[in-house]
Design an enzyme around this catalytic site. Structure first.
Site, PDB file in Angstrom:
ATOM      1  CE  LYS A 174      -8.144 -10.834  -8.120  1.00 58.44           C
ATOM      2  NZ  LYS A 174      -6.892 -11.793  -9.411  1.00 58.44           N
ATOM      3  N   GLY A 227      -1.318  -2.745  -7.344  1.00 53.72           N
ATOM      4  CA  GLY A 227      -2.029  -1.926  -8.567  1.00 53.72           C
ATOM      5  C   GLY A 227      -1.605  -1.180  -9.206  1.00 53.72           C
ATOM      6  CB  THR A 231      -7.144  -0.665 -10.711  1.00 58.31           C
ATOM      7  OG1 THR A 231      -6.678  -1.726 -11.786  1.00 58.31           O
ATOM      8  CG2 THR A 231      -7.625  -2.405  -9.939  1.00 58.31           C
ATOM      9  CD  GLU A 249       1.999   0.512  -1.366  1.00 59.88           C
ATOM     10  OE1 GLU A 249       2.456   1.895  -1.547  1.00 59.88           O
ATOM     11  OE2 GLU A 249       2.033   1.041   0.414  1.00 59.88           O
ATOM     12  CB  CYS A 283       5.475  -0.458  -9.124  1.00 57.58           C
ATOM     13  SG  CYS A 283       5.883  -1.310  -7.582  1.00 57.58           S
ATOM     14  CD  GLU A 384       3.067   2.178 -13.995  1.00 58.36           C
ATOM     15  OE1 GLU A 384       1.193   1.965 -13.571  1.00 58.36           O
ATOM     16  OE2 GLU A 384       3.712   1.827 -13.300  1.00 58.36           O
TER      17      GLU A 384
HETATM   18  P1  NDP Z   1      -3.997  -3.785 -12.349  1.00 58.34           P
HETATM   19  O1  NDP Z   1      -5.068  -3.368 -11.283  1.00 58.34           O
HETATM   20  O2  NDP Z   1      -4.998  -4.600 -13.303  1.00 58.34           O
HETATM   21  O3  NDP Z   1      -4.476  -5.324 -11.334  1.00 58.34           O
HETATM   22  C1  NDP Z   1      -3.498  -5.620  -9.830  1.00 58.34           C
HETATM   23  C2  NDP Z   1      -4.748  -6.721  -8.780  1.00 58.34           C
HETATM   24  O4  NDP Z   1      -6.195  -6.123  -8.518  1.00 58.34           O
HETATM   25  C3  NDP Z   1      -4.576  -7.741 -10.371  1.00 58.34           C
HETATM   26  O5  NDP Z   1      -5.486  -9.124  -8.815  1.00 58.34           O
HETATM   27  C4  NDP Z   1      -6.393  -7.514 -10.833  1.00 58.34           C
HETATM   28  O6  NDP Z   1      -6.467  -9.130 -10.945  1.00 58.34           O
HETATM   29  C5  NDP Z   1      -6.785  -7.035  -9.312  1.00 58.34           C
HETATM   30  N1  NDP Z   1      -8.062  -6.403  -9.814  1.00 58.34           N
HETATM   31  C6  NDP Z   1      -8.598  -5.688 -11.369  1.00 58.34           C
HETATM   32  N2  NDP Z   1      -9.688  -5.310 -11.586  1.00 58.34           N
HETATM   33  C7  NDP Z   1     -10.628  -5.407  -9.788  1.00 58.34           C
HETATM   34  C8  NDP Z   1     -11.231  -5.050  -9.299  1.00 58.34           C
HETATM   35  N3  NDP Z   1     -11.872  -3.975  -9.881  1.00 58.34           N
HETATM   36  N4  NDP Z   1     -11.387  -4.765  -7.987  1.00 58.34           N
HETATM   37  C9  NDP Z   1     -10.626  -5.334  -7.093  1.00 58.34           C
HETATM   38  N5  NDP Z   1      -9.180  -6.274  -7.928  1.00 58.34           N
HETATM   39  C10 NDP Z   1      -8.931  -5.808  -9.420  1.00 58.34           C
HETATM   40  O7  NDP Z   1      -2.486  -3.639 -11.916  1.00 58.34           O
HETATM   41  P2  NDP Z   1      -1.418  -5.095 -12.482  1.00 58.34           P
HETATM   42  O8  NDP Z   1      -1.589  -6.154 -12.357  1.00 58.34           O
HETATM   43  O9  NDP Z   1      -1.844  -4.771 -14.093  1.00 58.34           O
HETATM   44  O10 NDP Z   1      -0.033  -4.410 -12.076  1.00 58.34           O
HETATM   45  C11 NDP Z   1      -0.025  -3.531 -12.760  1.00 58.34           C
HETATM   46  C12 NDP Z   1      -0.032  -2.363 -11.616  1.00 58.34           C
HETATM   47  O11 NDP Z   1       0.823  -2.296 -10.975  1.00 58.34           O
HETATM   48  C13 NDP Z   1       1.601  -1.123 -12.438  1.00 58.34           C
HETATM   49  O12 NDP Z   1       0.286  -0.078 -12.448  1.00 58.34           O
HETATM   50  C14 NDP Z   1       2.032  -0.778 -11.182  1.00 58.34           C
HETATM   51  O13 NDP Z   1       2.836   0.027 -11.182  1.00 58.34           O
HETATM   52  C15 NDP Z   1       2.071  -1.293  -9.885  1.00 58.34           C
HETATM   53  N6  NDP Z   1       2.264  -2.633  -8.732  1.00 58.34           N
HETATM   54  C16 NDP Z   1       2.653  -1.663  -8.248  1.00 58.34           C
HETATM   55  C17 NDP Z   1       3.290  -1.082  -6.763  1.00 58.34           C
HETATM   56  C18 NDP Z   1       3.435  -0.517  -5.799  1.00 58.34           C
HETATM   57  O14 NDP Z   1       3.670  -1.171  -4.492  1.00 58.34           O
HETATM   58  N7  NDP Z   1       2.847   0.381  -5.982  1.00 58.34           N
HETATM   59  C19 NDP Z   1       4.577  -3.346  -6.793  1.00 58.34           C
HETATM   60  C20 NDP Z   1       3.686  -3.529  -7.819  1.00 58.34           C
HETATM   61  C21 NDP Z   1       3.227  -3.201  -9.079  1.00 58.34           C
HETATM   62  P3  NDP Z   1      -7.002  -9.879 -12.458  1.00 58.34           P
HETATM   63  O15 NDP Z   1      -5.613  -9.255 -12.810  1.00 58.34           O
HETATM   64  O16 NDP Z   1      -6.911 -10.983 -11.748  1.00 58.34           O
HETATM   65  O17 NDP Z   1      -7.718  -9.236 -13.328  1.00 58.34           O
END
Ligand code: NDP
Length: 480
Positions: A174, A227, A231, A249, A283, A384
């Protein structure tokens, strides 16, 4: 209006409930396509397709899998312009960045794991005197879930999928509902590359609905998630009682330590990039800049001068350094962080305001923002922001720099600017981070382990670590 639907069992199909979500173009604030709002029933269909494909795919030869991955890498390269334009439209990032970073890296992800799987090996141990030999069989897990965020959409989506399928798993994946376009376009290339039906299924939709259904599906064996930390916590709580394998991650609040003995010009140029690349929505961006006191005032003047010359504008313009932020809610969230920081006593040195781009007045543009702080525990130092916002703070000794850097719940990456090799080693060992860059930033070799410590996650991606995650080791002990 274009409808971005699911890709299940090698075919594009609409969500079973017939629900769609608006997909916005952040550069102009307009809805430009609709994305499937999938639910648990769609995920179940994807799981069933993956389950059916698994026996044949997991028993296919490494050469076969490698060839398909290589073919996908080539197809992404061939479609570079189209995919880069789609990414810039969907995410708001400058087209130049999508063309030079996001899409080439998506191609490199498939190419890398096409090679890596042919070199993946496991251990054997001869137990001397006991006439036994042990060897480790590494078997794919089965059906796995991959969930990725919106900041580097195709780059991070493929970073998970490529090792998962290379290792012989079948996948339910997803992308973020905020940036669904390039994952949707990838589905066309999967068919063209000859990936067997069901090996990779792409489910569009929201985290709480489609994402949650993947995480809590009892038969999906592992979740690779990138993400936010909140989450990630929620996913860990849901998946842990089912003993799923988890790779998380998560967020970062990365320190950038600048010492007076560094190569000043290289540091200055790279620090502008590590602060504001992709509107600060990486990130790994160095959002906490700590500067040695003897260099502080000079750095402040020079840094602000460079930042003031950055152009915020249309992602499709060649002059643009910062495009749009990904969504209106995200823009508002970043602005609220800035407001709160000022209330907490931070000095706003530059930026902080919305930018109105002529012809794109409804886009989500924000000035690159620089703040000066004296208190390392204030919210702007600890939370963050994930936007074009950095803070400056001075330090007077190496020990203090280390203490300030480690005073964070996060531990993703850290950057050190110094010409002192001994300092490099002292600090690199003690910094609480999964990745330390010295005199460089975002310099990636895909063989290296990638991931964070503390609240930045658990597990490592990259190289053989990813192949280890997507396989289960089994010890086989033979007495002869
Ligand atoms: P989110 O945690 O909001 O979302 C990440 C993904 O998880 C999206 O596909 C989202 O879907 C999905 N998601 C949300 N809720 C759930 C759930 N309950 N169960 C399963 N999947 C879920 O993060 P963001 O998209 O806002 O991304 C930003 C974050 O990602 C920042 O904190 C950043 O630091 C981190 N990040 C970390 C990286 C790393 O390598 N450590 C690299 C890049 C980003 P949807 O968006 O469709 O709701």
């Amino acid at each position: 209006m274009q409808k971005l639907n699911n890709y299940i069992n090698g075919r594009n199909c609409d969500p079973l409930d017939g629900n769609w979500l608006d997909n916005y173009n952040p550069s102009n604030g307009q809805v430009y396509s609709l994305v499937a709002d999938s639910n648990a029933a769609d995920v179940e269909n994807a799981y069933q397709a993956a389950k059916k494909a698994y026996p044949e795919w997991s028993n296919s030869t490494l050469e076969h899998r490698s060839q398909i991955l290589m073919c996908l890498a080539n197809l992404i390269e061939k479609n570079l312009d189209r995919l880069a334009a789609a990414e810039a439209t969907d995410n708001g990032k400058p087209l130049s960045l999508a063309k030079t970073v996001d899409i080439p890296r998506a191609s490199a992800n498939f190419r890398f794991f096409a090679h890596a799987i042919t070199q993946f090996s496991s251990e054997s141990h001869e137990s001397a005197g006991l006439d036994t030999i042990n060897f480790t069989l590494r078997q794919p897990l089965g059906v796995v879930g991959c969930i990725s965020p919106w900041n580097l959409p195709l780059y991070l989506f493929t970073w998970k999928i490529a090792p998962a399928i290379a290792a012989g798993n079948c996948v339910v994946a997803k992308p973020s509902e905020v940036t669904p376009m390039t994952a949707y376009l990838l589905s066309e290339l999967l068919t063209e590359a000859g990936l067997p039906n069901g090996v990779l299924n792409i489910i569009q939709g929201t985290g709480p609905s489609a994402g949650q259904a993947i995480v809590q599906h009892p038969k999906i064996k592992a979740i690779s998630f990138t993400g936010g930390t909140k989450t990630g916590e929620h996913i860990a709580r849901t998946a842990a009682p089912m003993f799923k394998k988890l790779s998380l991650e998560l967020g970062g609040k990365n320190p950038n330590l600048i010492f007076a003995d560094c190569d000043y010009d290289a540091m200055l140029t790279t620090t502008v990039r590590s602060s504001f690349a992709n509107q600060g929505q990486i990130c790994l961006c160095g959002s906490r800049i700590y500067v040695e006191d003897s260099l502080y005032e000079k750095f402040k003047v020079d840094f602000l001068e460079k930042v003031s010359k950055l152009t915020v504008g249309d992602p499709f313009s060649n002059d643009t350094n910062l495009g749009a932020l990904v969504s209106r809610p995200h823009l508002e969230k970043v602005q609220s962080f800035i407001d709160r920081a000022v209330e907490d006593g931070a000095s706003l040195l530059f930026g902080g305001k919305k930018v109105t781009v002529p012809g794109l007045e409804k886009g989500y543009y924000l000035q690159p923002t620089v703040m000066e702080v004296t208190d390392n525990s204030c919210s702007i130092q600890q939370e963050e922001v994930f936007g074009p916002v950095v803070t400056l703070m001075k330090f007077s000794s190496e020990g203090e720099a280390l203490e300030l850097a480690n005073q964070s719940k996060y531990g993703l990456s850290a950057t050190i600017w110094t010409s002192d090799l001994n300092r490099t080693m002292r600090l690199s060992k003690q910094l609480e981070a999964g990745i330390v860059w010295v005199n460089t930033w975002l310099n990636r070799d895909l063989r290296t382990p990638f991931g964070g410590v503390k609240n930045s996650g658990m597990g490592r991606e990259g190289g053989l670590e990813a192949l280890r995650f997507f396989t289960e080791p089994k010890n086989i002990c033979i007495k002869y």
